[in-house]
Design an enzyme around this catalytic site. Structure first.
Site, mmCIF file in Angstrom:
data_model
loop_
_atom_site.group_PDB
_atom_site.id
_atom_site.type_symbol
_atom_site.label_atom_id
_atom_site.label_comp_id
_atom_site.label_asym_id
_atom_site.label_seq_id
_atom_site.Cartn_x
_atom_site.Cartn_y
_atom_site.Cartn_z
ATOM 1 C CG ASP A 142 -51.550 -20.802 1.734
ATOM 2 O OD1 ASP A 142 -50.654 -21.647 1.579
ATOM 3 O OD2 ASP A 142 -52.388 -20.527 0.854
ATOM 4 C CG ASP B 45 -47.188 -22.076 -1.311
ATOM 5 O OD1 ASP B 45 -47.480 -23.011 -2.078
ATOM 6 O OD2 ASP B 45 -48.020 -21.489 -0.601
#
Length: 208
Positions: free
Chosen positions: A151, A185
Site C-alpha cells: 500500500d 483497492d
C-alpha cells in the site's frame, strides 16, 4: 460491452497497480514517505491481512497468523474465480455496461492484491530498514501464499483534535482520511460504488 473490452480494462488496471507496487518496493524502505502535497503523500506500508490490516486471527484466537494468512489467500483465490464467472456470465447475457465495468474493476482489484499475497514473498527481499531487491539471490522474505500487500496512497486531508462536545471521540486527535491503500483497492472501491450508485441500471431486467 464485450468480454474482450472487459479484459483490456482489467489488464490496464493490473499494469498500473503492479507497476506502482514494483516501483515502491524497489525504491522505498518500509515506512518511507514522499510528500506530493500536504494532503497527498506516498507512504509505503505493507498489509498481510484484510481491509485496514485486520487479520482473521484477530477474531479467531486459536488460529495462528500464518494459518490465517493462508486461509485468507485461498479464500481470495476462490473468490476471484467466482467474480470471473460472474463477469463471463454477465457478458454472455448482454448485461448493462455499468454492471460489466463494475465487475471488471472489482476483478482487477482483487486479482492485483492476490498477486501480492501469493507471489511477493518469493519475489522480493524484506523491506524493513532497507529497499527491497527483486528476485534476491538468497530468496524472498517469505514463502508462497505468504506475501504482503503493498500500500502506498495516503490522503491525510485533515488532522487535528476533535471538539470536546463530540460524544466518545471529543478531544481526541483525528486524521481524515487515515487508511493507506493502493490502485487495486481503488478499483475494488470504484466497482462497488458503481453497483451502489447505479444499482437499478446495473441490475435492470435486461441483466436477469
Amino acid at each position: 460491452m464485450s468480454l474482450k473490452k472487459s479484459i483490456i480494462i482489467i489488464i490496464l488496471i493490473l499494469l498500473v497497480d503492479q507497476i506502482s507496487k514494483f516501483y515502491i518496493k524497489t525504491h522505498f524502505a518500509l515506512g518511507d514517505e514522499y510528500r506530493v502535497f500536504q494532503w497527498f503523500r506516498v507512504y509505503f506500508v505493507e498489509n498481510d491481512g484484510m481491509a485496514w490490516g485486520t487479520k482473521i486471527s484477530d477474531f479467531v484466537s486459536f488460529i495462528s497468523d500464518r494459518t490465517a494468512k493462508i486461509a485468507l489467500t485461498v479464500f481470495r483465490i476462490v473468490a476471484i474465480f467466482g467474480i470471473g464467472y460472474w463477469l463471463f456470465d454477465a457478458t454472455k447475457k448482454n448485461s448493462p455496461k455499468v454492471l460489466l465495468l463494475a465487475i471488471a474493476f472489482i476483478f482487477a482489484g482483487a486479482l492485483g492484491n492476490i498477486i501480492d499475497s501469493v507471489f511477493y514473498g518469493l519475489l522480493f527481499s524484506d523491506s524493513h530498514g532497507q529497499i527491497a531487491t527483486f528476485l534476491p539471490a538468497e530468496g524472498g522474505y517469505d514463502g508462497l501464499l505468504h506475501g504482503r500487500v503493498v500500500d502506498m496512497l495516503y490522503f491525510p486531508l485533515w488532522k487535528g483534535f476533535l471538539p470536546e462536545w463530540l460524544p466518545f471521540f471529543g478531544g481526541k486527535f483525528f486524521t481524515f482520511f487515515e487508511p493507506v491503500f493502493n490502485v487495486a483497492d481503488m478499483a475494488i472501491s470504484t466497482g462497488f460504488m458503481m453497483l451502489l450508485v447505479f444499482n437499478k441500471k446495473a441490475f435492470s431486467k435486461k441483466s436477469d
